[in-house]
Design an enzyme around this catalytic site. Structure first.
Site, PDB file in Angstrom:
ATOM      1  N   GLY A  45      -3.832  -1.597  -1.011  1.00 26.34           N
ATOM      2  CA  GLY A  45      -4.098  -2.692  -0.086  1.00 26.34           C
ATOM      3  C   GLY A  45      -5.264  -2.338   0.820  1.00 26.34           C
ATOM      4  N   GLN A  50     -10.763  -2.811   7.953  1.00 22.15           N
ATOM      5  CA  GLN A  50     -10.907  -1.399   7.559  1.00 22.15           C
ATOM      6  C   GLN A  50     -12.315  -1.062   7.066  1.00 22.15           C
ATOM      7  OE1 GLN A  50      -7.028  -1.561   5.172  1.00 22.15           O
ATOM      8  NE2 GLN A  50      -7.097   0.577   5.782  1.00 22.15           N
ATOM      9  N   CYS A  93      -2.111   5.064   4.378  1.00 23.93           N
ATOM     10  CA  CYS A  93      -3.119   4.067   4.734  1.00 23.93           C
ATOM     11  C   CYS A  93      -4.497   4.659   4.475  1.00 23.93           C
ATOM     12  CB  CYS A  93      -2.968   3.702   6.210  1.00 23.93           C
ATOM     13  SG  CYS A  93      -4.183   2.516   6.784  1.00 23.93           S
ATOM     14  N   LEU A  94      -5.394   3.862   3.906  1.00 23.80           N
ATOM     15  CA  LEU A  94      -6.735   4.372   3.600  1.00 23.80           C
ATOM     16  C   LEU A  94      -7.495   4.754   4.876  1.00 23.80           C
ATOM     17  CD1 LEU A  94      -7.796   1.972   0.708  1.00 23.80           C
ATOM     18  CD2 LEU A  94      -7.083   4.368   0.539  1.00 23.80           C
ATOM     19  N   HIS A 135       2.181  -4.473   6.092  1.00 22.43           N
ATOM     20  CA  HIS A 135       1.265  -3.408   6.528  1.00 22.43           C
ATOM     21  C   HIS A 135      -0.144  -3.979   6.710  1.00 22.43           C
ATOM     22  CE1 HIS A 135      -0.386   0.898   6.000  1.00 22.43           C
ATOM     23  NE2 HIS A 135      -1.459   0.137   5.964  1.00 22.43           N
ATOM     24  N   GLU A 136      -0.589  -4.800   5.743  1.00 23.47           N
ATOM     25  CA  GLU A 136      -1.946  -5.352   5.800  1.00 23.47           C
ATOM     26  C   GLU A 136      -2.093  -6.409   6.889  1.00 23.47           C
ATOM     27  OE1 GLU A 136      -4.234  -3.792   4.336  1.00 23.47           O
ATOM     28  OE2 GLU A 136      -2.878  -2.603   3.106  1.00 23.47           O
ATOM     29  N   HIS A 139      -2.721  -4.865  10.118  1.00 23.50           N
ATOM     30  CA  HIS A 139      -4.123  -4.479  10.317  1.00 23.50           C
ATOM     31  C   HIS A 139      -4.904  -5.598  10.989  1.00 23.50           C
ATOM     32  CE1 HIS A 139      -4.847  -0.553   8.585  1.00 23.50           C
ATOM     33  NE2 HIS A 139      -4.242  -0.850   7.451  1.00 23.50           N
TER      34      HIS A 139
HETATM   35 ZN    ZN Z   1      -3.548   0.490   6.025  1.00 21.87          ZN
END
Ligand code: ZN
Length: 173
Positions: A45, A50, A93-94, A135-136, A139
């Site tokens: 995701g 991000q 998470c990235l 989660h997204e 963000h």
């Molecule tokens: Zn994330």
């Protein structure tokens, strides 16, 4: 085109993102870049914030390794219902490389969004997809999964990330 993923701590990751009025070719190009960046990372995701773009756009693909790719594009995702029943997944998470923690979230959620072609859609998700969507969407509101941890655990993770950032910035000549 691959985009650079922002790493916590970064004030941009804490900003609330703006909704889009429609899905135009620029948005589609951005979503293509986001998907490419996410696959290359690799991750399941990615939210536009991000890569430093404060728009309410998310790409997701929870298909594993050999499975056929199954990208999901969410523009202006809005969670309309969350189940009382919860589930726990170990999340990463990235924007928080190599950091993981078990997070409890509603097990199911229903959302509405605009798809890649700007068409209004609804989706009821459970399992990993429900966790990933929540989660997204977090963000887009400047929330990271570490915000659900105790202050002690959260500070520890941030400390590690700061240390790692310093190491990558170090240049020896
Ligand atoms: Zn994330």
């Amino acid at each position: 085109m691959l985009r650079k993923i922002l790493i916590e701590p970064d004030p941009i990751l804490r900003k609330k993102c703006d909704p889009l009025e429609n899905v135009d070719t620029t948005t589609k190009k951005l979503m293509d870049d986001m998907l490419e960046t996410m696959y290359s990372a690799p991750g399941i995701g990615l939210a536009a914030v991000q890569i430093g773009i404060l728009k309410r756009i998310v790409v997701i693909d929870i298909a594993k390794g050999e499975e056929k790719k199954n990208p999901l594009f969410l523009v202006n995702p809005e969670i309309m219902h969350r189940s009382k029943k919860t589930s726990v997944y170990e999340e990463g998470c990235l924007s928080l490389p190599e950091q993981f923690a078990e997070i409890e979230r509603p097990a199911e959620c229903t959302l509405k969004y605009l798809d890649y072609n700007g068409k209004e859609k609804q989706l009821k998700a459970d399992g990993l997809l429900a966790t990933c969507i929540q989660h997204e969407v977090d963000h887009l509101n400047g929330i990271l999964f570490i915000d659900y941890l105790s202050k002690l655990k959260k500070d520890m993770i941030i400390k590690k990330l700061v240390k790692k950032k310093k190491e990558t910035e170090r240049v020896i000549v």
